[in-house]
Design a protein around this motif. Structure first.
Motif, mmCIF file in Angstrom:
data_model
loop_
_atom_site.group_PDB
_atom_site.id
_atom_site.type_symbol
_atom_site.label_atom_id
_atom_site.label_comp_id
_atom_site.label_asym_id
_atom_site.label_seq_id
_atom_site.Cartn_x
_atom_site.Cartn_y
_atom_site.Cartn_z
ATOM 1 N N GLU A 66 73.070 -17.771 -11.665
ATOM 2 C CA GLU A 66 73.856 -17.341 -13.033
ATOM 3 C C GLU A 66 72.799 -18.869 -13.881
ATOM 4 O OE1 GLU A 66 76.809 -14.942 -11.667
ATOM 5 O OE2 GLU A 66 77.202 -16.924 -11.638
ATOM 6 N N ARG A 67 73.660 -20.301 -13.333
ATOM 7 C CA ARG A 67 72.672 -21.583 -14.102
ATOM 8 C C ARG A 67 71.061 -21.392 -14.370
ATOM 9 N NH1 ARG A 67 76.107 -26.345 -11.447
ATOM 10 N NH2 ARG A 67 78.008 -25.316 -10.809
ATOM 11 N N LEU A 68 70.783 -20.910 -13.554
ATOM 12 C CA LEU A 68 68.720 -20.608 -14.696
ATOM 13 C C LEU A 68 69.356 -19.753 -15.695
ATOM 14 C CD1 LEU A 68 66.967 -20.242 -11.142
ATOM 15 C CD2 LEU A 68 67.299 -22.385 -12.670
ATOM 16 N N LYS A 69 69.367 -18.394 -15.257
ATOM 17 C CA LYS A 69 69.473 -17.704 -16.533
ATOM 18 C C LYS A 69 70.343 -18.722 -18.014
ATOM 19 C CE LYS A 69 71.349 -13.223 -18.011
ATOM 20 N NZ LYS A 69 71.995 -11.945 -17.696
ATOM 21 N N ALA A 70 71.283 -19.219 -17.828
ATOM 22 C CA ALA A 70 71.831 -19.966 -19.071
ATOM 23 C C ALA A 70 70.596 -21.047 -19.445
ATOM 24 C CB ALA A 70 73.293 -20.213 -18.339
ATOM 25 N N ASP A 71 70.331 -21.489 -18.427
ATOM 26 C CA ASP A 71 69.316 -22.465 -18.732
ATOM 27 C C ASP A 71 67.867 -22.146 -19.839
ATOM 28 O OD1 ASP A 71 71.688 -24.885 -18.300
ATOM 29 O OD2 ASP A 71 70.227 -25.112 -15.980
ATOM 30 N N MET A 93 72.745 -8.967 -10.743
ATOM 31 C CA MET A 93 72.165 -7.865 -11.143
ATOM 32 C C MET A 93 71.654 -8.596 -12.868
ATOM 33 S SD MET A 93 69.510 -5.890 -10.348
ATOM 34 C CE MET A 93 69.838 -7.023 -8.931
ATOM 35 N N ARG A 94 73.779 -9.113 -13.295
ATOM 36 C CA ARG A 94 73.866 -9.448 -14.108
ATOM 37 C C ARG A 94 73.070 -10.975 -14.207
ATOM 38 N NH1 ARG A 94 79.222 -7.755 -13.326
ATOM 39 N NH2 ARG A 94 79.731 -9.067 -12.571
ATOM 40 N N ALA A 95 73.467 -11.870 -13.508
ATOM 41 C CA ALA A 95 72.131 -12.304 -13.376
ATOM 42 C C ALA A 95 71.110 -13.183 -13.788
ATOM 43 C CB ALA A 95 72.673 -13.782 -12.059
ATOM 44 N N GLY A 96 70.814 -11.676 -13.501
ATOM 45 C CA GLY A 96 69.287 -11.799 -14.357
ATOM 46 C C GLY A 96 68.258 -11.793 -12.532
ATOM 47 N N ILE A 97 68.510 -11.757 -11.209
ATOM 48 C CA ILE A 97 67.889 -11.848 -10.252
ATOM 49 C C ILE A 97 66.885 -10.616 -10.131
ATOM 50 C CG2 ILE A 97 68.008 -11.554 -7.630
ATOM 51 C CD1 ILE A 97 70.601 -13.049 -7.684
#
Length: 200
Positions: A66-71, A93-97
């Motif tokens: 989630e932090r990587l996606k936000a960054d 899935m929401r976190a873009g994994i």
């Protein structure tokens, strides 16, 4: 491809790294024992992929993703887990994994999955996909909110004040959640929801 392996169990982390390093097209550039260390390594070493356990100290694999996606970090995350909880899957899935695999998958399947993710695809263990479709979260957003606050030990009156509801409405939400989860009481309902990853 350059890979970081993040796993809190040292023996498994070492074994997985050694196996991946044997592959001609995979280079393990770092090993992390917790989520915080993994995040720092990803930011410093700029790997293509991070193979991560879902449950680790300090930050979970999902927290890191989630932090990587936000960054806007381009590192692709592949989660390895022993848990087939649908709530985890949905959050992943929401976190873009890009990959969500079971730890007991054969190594050939893992390495093939990493290549697929590296090339821009997705990789999901069939068992996890089936679990997702069989066990959708039955709770509404409000029922989840009420159960989370009940999990923190708040009585109905305090939950009502926090959510700007009447105490009767809160009791109705709790009753609905208990029925949906086929639980005997709120304690059991919270345990069922947590076990399935529905309160994350």
């Amino acid at each position: 491809m350059r890979v970081i392996v993040a796993e809190d169990q040292g023996m498994l982390r070492g074994a997985l790294s050694a196996l991946l390093d044997l592959e001609d097209d995979i280079e393990v550039v770092g090993q992390a024992e917790n989520g915080e260390q993994a995040l720092e390594m990803i930011r410093n070493l700029r790997p293509d992929l991070c193979v991560m356990d879902i449950e680790m100290p300090k930050l979970s694999g999902l927290d890191v993703a989630e932090r990587l996606k936000a960054d806007g970090d381009p590192c692709r995350v592949v989660i390895l887990t022993t848990f087939s909880r649908s709530g985890y899957f949905q959050r992943a899935m929401r976190a873009g994994i890009r990959g969500f695999l079971l730890k007991d998958s054969p190594f050939d399947e893992l390495s093939a999955s990493l290549r697929r993710v590296f090339e821009g695809g997705r990789a999901v263990s069939p068992e996890l996909a089936i679990t997702l479709y069989e066990a959708e979260n039955p709770l509404t957003e409000r029922e989840r909110e009420v159960l989370k606050l009940a999990r923190d030990g708040l009585p109905a009156g305090d939950i009502a004040a926090r959510l700007y509801l009447s105490a009767g409405t809160v009791r109705n939400y709790l009753s609905e959640a208990i029925q949906k989860l086929e639980a005997k009481n709120r304690i059991e309902a919270i345990a069922v929801a947590e076990r399935n990853g529905w309160l994350d």
